[in-house]
Motif scaffolding. Structure first.
Motif, PDB file in Angstrom:
ATOM      1  N   TYR A  36       0.804  -1.298   0.077  1.00 29.07           N
ATOM      2  CA  TYR A  36       0.006  -0.080   0.085  1.00 29.07           C
ATOM      3  C   TYR A  36       1.011   1.205   0.234  1.00 29.07           C
ATOM      4  CZ  TYR A  36       1.249  -0.170   4.994  1.00 29.07           C
ATOM      5  OH  TYR A  36       2.021  -0.464   6.065  1.00 29.07           O
ATOM      6  N   ASN A  37       0.303   2.306  -0.325  1.00 28.09           N
ATOM      7  CA  ASN A  37       0.813   3.847   0.050  1.00 28.09           C
ATOM      8  C   ASN A  37       0.427   4.157   1.215  1.00 28.09           C
ATOM      9  OD1 ASN A  37       1.395   3.121  -2.826  1.00 28.09           O
ATOM     10  ND2 ASN A  37       1.990   5.095  -3.302  1.00 28.09           N
ATOM     11  N   ARG A  38       1.202   5.103   1.691  1.00 26.74           N
ATOM     12  CA  ARG A  38       0.676   5.777   3.099  1.00 26.74           C
ATOM     13  C   ARG A  38       1.338   7.063   3.180  1.00 26.74           C
ATOM     14  NH1 ARG A  38       2.200   2.855   7.931  1.00 26.74           N
ATOM     15  NH2 ARG A  38       4.030   3.929   8.095  1.00 26.74           N
ATOM     16  N   LEU A  39       0.681   8.263   3.374  1.00 23.02           N
ATOM     17  CA  LEU A  39       1.151   9.638   3.746  1.00 23.02           C
ATOM     18  C   LEU A  39       1.940   9.250   5.148  1.00 23.02           C
ATOM     19  CD1 LEU A  39      -1.255  12.296   2.839  1.00 23.02           C
ATOM     20  CD2 LEU A  39       0.953  11.884   1.920  1.00 23.02           C
ATOM     21  N   THR A  40       3.456   9.695   5.022  1.00 18.21           N
ATOM     22  CA  THR A  40       4.350   9.318   6.140  1.00 18.21           C
ATOM     23  C   THR A  40       5.023  10.646   6.478  1.00 18.21           C
ATOM     24  OG1 THR A  40       4.689   7.113   5.394  1.00 18.21           O
ATOM     25  CG2 THR A  40       6.075   7.906   6.946  1.00 18.21           C
ATOM     26  N   GLU A  41       4.805  11.015   7.934  1.00 17.29           N
ATOM     27  CA  GLU A  41       5.680  12.127   8.210  1.00 17.29           C
ATOM     28  C   GLU A  41       7.138  12.063   8.409  1.00 17.29           C
ATOM     29  OE1 GLU A  41       5.140  15.492  11.836  1.00 17.29           O
ATOM     30  OE2 GLU A  41       3.721  13.845  11.472  1.00 17.29           O
ATOM     31  N   ILE A  42       7.641  12.799   7.834  1.00 14.03           N
ATOM     32  CA  ILE A  42       9.154  12.678   7.868  1.00 14.03           C
ATOM     33  C   ILE A  42       9.833  13.944   8.784  1.00 14.03           C
ATOM     34  CG2 ILE A  42      11.401  12.702   6.245  1.00 14.03           C
ATOM     35  CD1 ILE A  42       9.359  10.364   5.630  1.00 14.03           C
ATOM     36  N   GLY A  43      10.750  13.527   9.534  1.00 11.93           N
ATOM     37  CA  GLY A  43      10.951  14.446  10.467  1.00 11.93           C
ATOM     38  C   GLY A  43      12.299  14.521  11.093  1.00 11.93           C
ATOM     39  N   ALA A  44      12.837  13.909  12.216  1.00 15.53           N
ATOM     40  CA  ALA A  44      14.119  13.745  12.772  1.00 15.53           C
ATOM     41  C   ALA A  44      14.589  12.169  12.239  1.00 15.53           C
ATOM     42  CB  ALA A  44      13.996  13.526  14.056  1.00 15.53           C
TER      43      ALA A  44
END
Length: 223
Positions: A36-44
Motif C-alpha cells: 500500500y501507499n501511505r502519507l508518512t511524516e518525515i521529521g528527525a
C-alpha cells in the motif's frame, strides 16, 4: 594516553560495524501480506528515508507518499519494508524501479492458508518507535520458508573492503619500513650521539671545576 586510544578505537570499530550493518544488503525469507501507499511524516528520521534528489515529493506538512510492503516472517512475526528509489545518492544501490517492485510484491501476496514465500533483499533497519523501515531492493519467490539464499552481494562487498584494507595495510607497512623506521633510527642515533657529547661535556666541566676548586684550596693552605 593508551586508554584514550583504546576507547577511540572501540568507538571507531562500533561506528564501522553500524555503518556496514545498515548499508549492506540483507536477505530475509518472508510472506507478503499487503502492499500500500501511505502519507508518512518525515521529521528527525529523514536520514533513514530517500533523499529529495531522487524525485520524492513532500507536502507543506512534511509528509511524503511512501510505498510499504507488509510481510510475515517464518516465526509469524510481522516485518514491514518501505519501497523507495535510492537514485544516485546514498546508498549507491541505483534503484529506480520502486513502481515495478511494488507491482511485483503485490502480485506475490498470499495468505497463511496458501502461503507464497519470497526472499526480500533490502538494506537498513526496522526501528518501530522511530518509524524507520528497511528499504526493499528486490523480491523473488522461493520454494519454502526454510530457503536461505546465499547473500553473495554482501559477501562480495565485504571481500572487496577486506582486500582494500589489506592493500592499505601493506602500503603503510612498506612506507613505514622505507621511510619512518629509517628516520626513527637516524633520529635515535643522532640523539644518542648528542647525549654522549652532552655527557662528555658535563664530565669535562665537572673535572675542570674540581681541578679549579682543588687548586684554590691548595692555594689557601699554602701548598
Amino acid at each position: 594516553m593508551r586508554w584514550f586510544l583504546t576507547v577511540l578505537g572501540v568507538i571507531f570499530g562500533v561506528a564501522v560495524f553500524l555503518f556496514l550493518d545498515y548499508a549492506l544488503p540483507s536477505r530475509q525469507t518472508v510472506r507478503i501480506t499487503n502492499t500500500y501507499n501511505r502519507l508518512t511524516e518525515i521529521g528527525a528520521n529523514a536520514f533513514f528515508y530517500a533523499s529529495p534528489d531522487t524525485g520524492t515529493v513532500q507536502n507543506a506538512q512534511g509528509q511524503r507518499d511512501v510505498r510499504f510492503i507488509d510481510t510475515v516472517r517464518q516465526n509469524n512475526k510481522p516485518y514491514v519494508y518501505r519501497n523507495e528509489d535510492t537514485g544516485w545518492i546514498w546508498p549507491p544501490y541505483f534503484k529506480y524501479d520502486s513502481s515495478n517492485l511494488h507491482a511485483q510484491a503485490t502480485d506475490l501476496k498470499s495468505t497463511a492458508a496458501a502461503p507464497q514465500w519470497v526472499n526480500v533483499t533490502s538494506y537498513g533497519w526496522r526501528i518501530s518507535w522511530l518509524s524507520i523501515y528497511p528499504n526493499a531492493i528486490s523480491v523473488r519467490p522461493v520454494a519454502g520458508p526454510d530457503v536461505r539464499p546465499f547473500n553473495w552481494p554482501a559477501q562480495l562487498i565485504l571481500a572487496l573492503i577486506g582486500a582494500f584494507l589489506f592493500l592499505i595495510w601493506r602500503m603503510w607497512n612498506q612506507f613505514r619500513e622505507r621511510t619512518i623506521d629509517p628516520a626513527v633510527r637516524s633520529a635515535d642515533e643522532a640523539w644518542d650521539r648528542l647525549d654522549a657529547r652532552a655527557d662528555a661535556a658535563r664530565d669535562h666541566i665537572a673535572s675542570e671545576a674540581q681541578g679549579r676548586v682543588r687548586r684554590w684550596w691548595n692555594g689557601i693552605r699554602g701548598r
